[in-house]
Design a protein around this motif. Structure first.
Motif, PDB file in Angstrom:
ATOM      1  N   GLY A  28       7.370   3.007   5.992  1.00  0.00           N
ATOM      2  CA  GLY A  28       6.716   2.259   7.065  1.00  0.00           C
ATOM      3  C   GLY A  28       5.312   1.784   6.769  1.00  0.00           C
ATOM      4  O   GLY A  28       4.732   1.065   7.572  1.00  0.00           O
ATOM      5  N   ALA A  29       4.738   2.167   5.629  1.00  0.00           N
ATOM      6  CA  ALA A  29       3.373   1.748   5.310  1.00  0.00           C
ATOM      7  C   ALA A  29       3.386   0.439   4.536  1.00  0.00           C
ATOM      8  O   ALA A  29       4.427  -0.019   4.065  1.00  0.00           O
ATOM      9  N   ASP A  30       2.199  -0.180   4.416  1.00  0.00           N
ATOM     10  CA  ASP A  30       2.048  -1.358   3.558  1.00  0.00           C
ATOM     11  C   ASP A  30       1.906  -0.840   2.131  1.00  0.00           C
ATOM     12  O   ASP A  30       0.804  -0.534   1.666  1.00  0.00           O
ATOM     13  N   LYS A  31       3.017  -0.739   1.426  1.00  0.00           N
ATOM     14  CA  LYS A  31       3.028  -0.083   0.126  1.00  0.00           C
ATOM     15  C   LYS A  31       2.280  -0.875  -0.950  1.00  0.00           C
ATOM     16  O   LYS A  31       1.882  -0.313  -1.972  1.00  0.00           O
ATOM     17  N   PHE A  32       2.100  -2.154  -0.743  1.00  0.00           N
ATOM     18  CA  PHE A  32       1.440  -2.981  -1.752  1.00  0.00           C
ATOM     19  C   PHE A  32      -0.057  -3.157  -1.494  1.00  0.00           C
ATOM     20  O   PHE A  32      -0.724  -3.875  -2.238  1.00  0.00           O
ATOM     21  N   ALA A  33      -0.582  -2.509  -0.456  1.00  0.00           N
ATOM     22  CA  ALA A  33      -2.019  -2.614  -0.169  1.00  0.00           C
ATOM     23  C   ALA A  33      -2.822  -2.057  -1.338  1.00  0.00           C
ATOM     24  O   ALA A  33      -2.672  -0.894  -1.716  1.00  0.00           O
ATOM     25  N   GLY A  34      -3.662  -2.889  -1.947  1.00  0.00           N
ATOM     26  CA  GLY A  34      -4.494  -2.464  -3.050  1.00  0.00           C
ATOM     27  C   GLY A  34      -3.774  -2.291  -4.373  1.00  0.00           C
ATOM     28  O   GLY A  34      -4.377  -1.818  -5.339  1.00  0.00           O
ATOM     29  N   VAL A  35      -2.511  -2.676  -4.440  1.00  0.00           N
ATOM     30  CA  VAL A  35      -1.727  -2.519  -5.665  1.00  0.00           C
ATOM     31  C   VAL A  35      -1.709  -3.846  -6.420  1.00  0.00           C
ATOM     32  O   VAL A  35      -1.315  -4.878  -5.870  1.00  0.00           O
ATOM     33  N   ALA A  36      -2.131  -3.812  -7.677  1.00  0.00           N
ATOM     34  CA  ALA A  36      -2.127  -5.018  -8.498  1.00  0.00           C
ATOM     35  C   ALA A  36      -0.765  -5.215  -9.138  1.00  0.00           C
ATOM     36  O   ALA A  36      -0.150  -4.259  -9.632  1.00  0.00           O
TER      37      ALA A  36
END
Length: 201
Positions: A128-136
């Motif tokens: 349920g989280a934004d898994k790509f937040a801050g992921v390059a």
């Protein structure tokens, strides 16, 4: 029912004028029984997990991109399957809400994680989280699926087949492209914790 039909039509490339789809839904958990209600189950789930946890595995993040953007989940049940044709497989829970999006995309990239990427894995294991937040990340060359930065190896695939396996689905992918770094240690998972390769036998 209509939403299911629209998803199928889109998955095979057929045109549709239906209204926008509802968020992807997980498949229901199947009612599977190996014994009768008055019999003792052969293996308790907790004991099954404890014993199987002694098998160390690598750790991956399976990613895809659908009309709503990038998606992915942490996966340790990944394996090579066939050399000719080149096939790989992974297992995903029928209750996963990420899987319907990968199925809709029809393609995926397996990102094999390195020893220092435990936190990255934990981020993709949260529901349920934004898994790509801050992921390059960039794009895998054959399918355009998200290719995470700094992973030691990756496999770019198209969905070849999907089989039922109890409360999981067995997904088979045909490899379209792949690559790896010459150096780097793998991230391992053993008895509920991350570890690393300490040497050769």
């Amino acid at each position: 029912m209509a939403a299911t039909a629209v998803r199928y039509l889109r998955s095979v490339g057929a045109a549709t004028t239906a209204a926008p789809e509802a968020p992807p839904q997980a498949l229901p958990r199947p009612d599977l029984r190996a014994v009768r209600d008055d019999e003792r189950p052969p293996v308790a789930p907790a004991e099954f997990r404890r014993v199987l946890g002694h098998f160390a595995s690598g750790v991956t993040v399976v990613t895809a991109r659908d009309t709503d953007g990038p998606t992915g989940f942490a996966c340790q049940s990944f394996a090579s399957l066939s050399l000719d044709p080149p096939l790989v497989s992974f297992m995903v829970a029928r209750t996963s809400t990420t899987w319907p999006r990968i199925a809709r995309a029809g393609v995926f990239c397996v990102n094999i994680l390195g020893a220092e990427q435990g936190e990255l894995c934990r981020g993709f294991a949260v529901s349920g989280a934004d898994k790509f937040a801050g992921v390059a990340y960039g794009e895998a060359p054959a399918t355009g699926s998200p290719l995470l930065d700094s992973v030691p190896a990756w496999i770019d695939c198209r969905i070849h087949a999907v089989h039922t396996g109890g409360d999981h689905l067995i997904v088979v992918g045909r490899v379209e492209a792949l690559g790896a770094e010459e150096e780097g240690e793998p991230l391992l998972f053993h008895r509920g914790a991350f570890g690393r390769f300490s040497g050769r036998a």
